[in-house]
Design a protein around this motif. Sequence first.
Motif, PDB file in Angstrom:
ATOM      1  N   ASN A  34       0.823  -1.353  -0.058  1.00  0.00           N
ATOM      2  CA  ASN A  34       0.124  -0.060  -0.034  1.00  0.00           C
ATOM      3  C   ASN A  34       0.903   1.298  -0.002  1.00  0.00           C
ATOM      4  O   ASN A  34       1.829   1.266   0.740  1.00  0.00           O
ATOM      5  CB  ASN A  34      -1.218   0.022   1.248  1.00  0.00           C
ATOM      6  CG  ASN A  34      -0.172  -0.079   2.447  1.00  0.00           C
ATOM      7  OD1 ASN A  34       0.635  -0.738   2.732  1.00  0.00           O
ATOM      8  ND2 ASN A  34      -0.614   1.016   3.319  1.00  0.00           N
ATOM      9  N   GLY A  35       0.523   2.191  -0.783  1.00  0.00           N
ATOM     10  CA  GLY A  35       1.283   3.484  -0.932  1.00  0.00           C
ATOM     11  C   GLY A  35       0.727   4.515   0.074  1.00  0.00           C
ATOM     12  O   GLY A  35      -0.168   4.586   0.646  1.00  0.00           O
ATOM     13  N   TYR A  36       1.690   5.523   0.450  1.00  0.00           N
ATOM     14  CA  TYR A  36       1.163   6.663   1.211  1.00  0.00           C
ATOM     15  C   TYR A  36       1.466   8.035   0.431  1.00  0.00           C
ATOM     16  O   TYR A  36       2.679   8.264  -0.225  1.00  0.00           O
ATOM     17  CB  TYR A  36       2.181   6.451   2.318  1.00  0.00           C
ATOM     18  CG  TYR A  36       1.805   5.578   3.519  1.00  0.00           C
ATOM     19  CD1 TYR A  36       0.701   5.858   4.459  1.00  0.00           C
ATOM     20  CD2 TYR A  36       2.503   4.590   3.646  1.00  0.00           C
ATOM     21  CE1 TYR A  36       0.307   5.007   5.201  1.00  0.00           C
ATOM     22  CE2 TYR A  36       1.951   3.224   4.707  1.00  0.00           C
ATOM     23  CZ  TYR A  36       0.996   3.817   5.400  1.00  0.00           C
ATOM     24  OH  TYR A  36       0.804   2.808   6.285  1.00  0.00           O
ATOM     25  N   ASN A  37       0.541   8.768   0.611  1.00  0.00           N
ATOM     26  CA  ASN A  37       0.744   9.980  -0.420  1.00  0.00           C
ATOM     27  C   ASN A  37       1.809  10.758   0.087  1.00  0.00           C
ATOM     28  O   ASN A  37       2.388  11.787  -0.494  1.00  0.00           O
ATOM     29  CB  ASN A  37      -0.524  10.943  -0.645  1.00  0.00           C
ATOM     30  CG  ASN A  37      -1.270  11.291   0.928  1.00  0.00           C
ATOM     31  OD1 ASN A  37      -0.502  11.017   1.676  1.00  0.00           O
ATOM     32  ND2 ASN A  37      -2.167  11.982   0.740  1.00  0.00           N
ATOM     33  N   LYS A  38       2.238  10.824   1.506  1.00  0.00           N
ATOM     34  CA  LYS A  38       3.482  11.425   1.841  1.00  0.00           C
ATOM     35  C   LYS A  38       4.948  11.136   1.543  1.00  0.00           C
ATOM     36  O   LYS A  38       5.664  11.285   2.028  1.00  0.00           O
ATOM     37  CB  LYS A  38       3.039  11.866   3.463  1.00  0.00           C
ATOM     38  CG  LYS A  38       1.937  12.727   3.811  1.00  0.00           C
ATOM     39  CD  LYS A  38       1.745  13.082   5.133  1.00  0.00           C
ATOM     40  CE  LYS A  38       0.611  14.039   5.406  1.00  0.00           C
ATOM     41  NZ  LYS A  38       0.616  14.119   6.879  1.00  0.00           N
ATOM     42  N   TYR A  42      10.225   4.168  -1.268  1.00  0.00           N
ATOM     43  CA  TYR A  42      10.082   3.139  -0.317  1.00  0.00           C
ATOM     44  C   TYR A  42      11.574   2.485  -0.501  1.00  0.00           C
ATOM     45  O   TYR A  42      12.152   2.356  -1.354  1.00  0.00           O
ATOM     46  CB  TYR A  42       9.087   2.076  -0.807  1.00  0.00           C
ATOM     47  CG  TYR A  42       7.781   3.025  -0.949  1.00  0.00           C
ATOM     48  CD1 TYR A  42       6.811   3.023   0.348  1.00  0.00           C
ATOM     49  CD2 TYR A  42       7.276   3.711  -2.316  1.00  0.00           C
ATOM     50  CE1 TYR A  42       5.739   3.404   0.189  1.00  0.00           C
ATOM     51  CE2 TYR A  42       6.132   4.346  -2.227  1.00  0.00           C
ATOM     52  CZ  TYR A  42       5.429   4.041  -1.163  1.00  0.00           C
ATOM     53  OH  TYR A  42       4.061   4.863  -1.046  1.00  0.00           O
ATOM     54  N   THR A  55      10.308   4.480  -6.169  1.00  0.00           N
ATOM     55  CA  THR A  55       9.047   5.228  -5.948  1.00  0.00           C
ATOM     56  C   THR A  55       7.883   4.463  -6.183  1.00  0.00           C
ATOM     57  O   THR A  55       6.764   5.215  -6.080  1.00  0.00           O
ATOM     58  CB  THR A  55       9.334   6.654  -6.725  1.00  0.00           C
ATOM     59  OG1 THR A  55       9.337   6.154  -8.225  1.00  0.00           O
ATOM     60  CG2 THR A  55      10.582   7.179  -6.368  1.00  0.00           C
ATOM     61  N   GLU A  56       8.134   3.422  -6.760  1.00  0.00           N
ATOM     62  CA  GLU A  56       6.733   2.596  -7.032  1.00  0.00           C
ATOM     63  C   GLU A  56       6.144   2.034  -5.770  1.00  0.00           C
ATOM     64  O   GLU A  56       6.749   1.661  -5.097  1.00  0.00           O
ATOM     65  CB  GLU A  56       7.087   1.614  -8.226  1.00  0.00           C
ATOM     66  CG  GLU A  56       7.660   2.502  -9.390  1.00  0.00           C
ATOM     67  CD  GLU A  56       6.587   3.241 -10.162  1.00  0.00           C
ATOM     68  OE1 GLU A  56       5.463   3.041 -10.095  1.00  0.00           O
ATOM     69  OE2 GLU A  56       7.133   4.386 -10.349  1.00  0.00           O
ATOM     70  N   THR A  57       5.049   1.362  -5.961  1.00  0.00           N
ATOM     71  CA  THR A  57       4.523   0.279  -5.077  1.00  0.00           C
ATOM     72  C   THR A  57       4.436  -1.108  -5.560  1.00  0.00           C
ATOM     73  O   THR A  57       3.763  -1.985  -4.829  1.00  0.00           O
ATOM     74  CB  THR A  57       3.141   0.773  -4.463  1.00  0.00           C
ATOM     75  OG1 THR A  57       2.409   0.956  -5.663  1.00  0.00           O
ATOM     76  CG2 THR A  57       3.144   2.022  -4.053  1.00  0.00           C
ATOM     77  N   ASN A  74       9.377   9.548   4.047  1.00  0.00           N
ATOM     78  CA  ASN A  74       8.775  10.947   3.840  1.00  0.00           C
ATOM     79  C   ASN A  74       9.685  11.793   3.435  1.00  0.00           C
ATOM     80  O   ASN A  74      10.896  11.741   3.595  1.00  0.00           O
ATOM     81  CB  ASN A  74       7.979  11.453   5.172  1.00  0.00           C
ATOM     82  CG  ASN A  74       8.573  11.893   6.309  1.00  0.00           C
ATOM     83  OD1 ASN A  74       9.903  12.255   6.314  1.00  0.00           O
ATOM     84  ND2 ASN A  74       8.071  12.133   7.373  1.00  0.00           N
ATOM     85  N   LYS A  75       9.301  13.137   3.138  1.00  0.00           N
ATOM     86  CA  LYS A  75      10.237  14.090   2.742  1.00  0.00           C
ATOM     87  C   LYS A  75      11.286  14.729   3.609  1.00  0.00           C
ATOM     88  O   LYS A  75      12.263  15.166   3.248  1.00  0.00           O
ATOM     89  CB  LYS A  75       9.605  15.263   2.181  1.00  0.00           C
ATOM     90  CG  LYS A  75       8.601  16.168   3.295  1.00  0.00           C
ATOM     91  CD  LYS A  75       7.885  17.116   2.308  1.00  0.00           C
ATOM     92  CE  LYS A  75       7.066  18.115   3.594  1.00  0.00           C
ATOM     93  NZ  LYS A  75       6.508  19.164   2.902  1.00  0.00           N
TER      94      LYS A  75
END
Length: 81
Positions: A34-38, A42, A55-57, A74-75
């Motif tokens: 599952n991805g996170y928008n923030k 990964y 950067t993919e899921t 996260n950033k």
Amino acid sequence: MKGSDGWDPKSFYDENNRLGAVQVSLEGNTLSWNGYNKAICYLVFCNGTFYKETTETTLTVEDANAEYTVKAVNKYGVLGE
């Protein structure tokens, strides 16, 4: 140590910026989660050792019998659970 300029680095680690645990599944040689928008990327670990960054899921893996874990980043560079 907090200075007088109002910048508080601890705020980067608060609940609003923390990423939860990633739910990982493996079908054949395709790992997905599952991805996170923030999340900016990964980190994928194979048998506890760093394997790849993406950067993919989804990710095609070489060993379908290995144990994989994924951590979201996260950033601010903070790793999810």
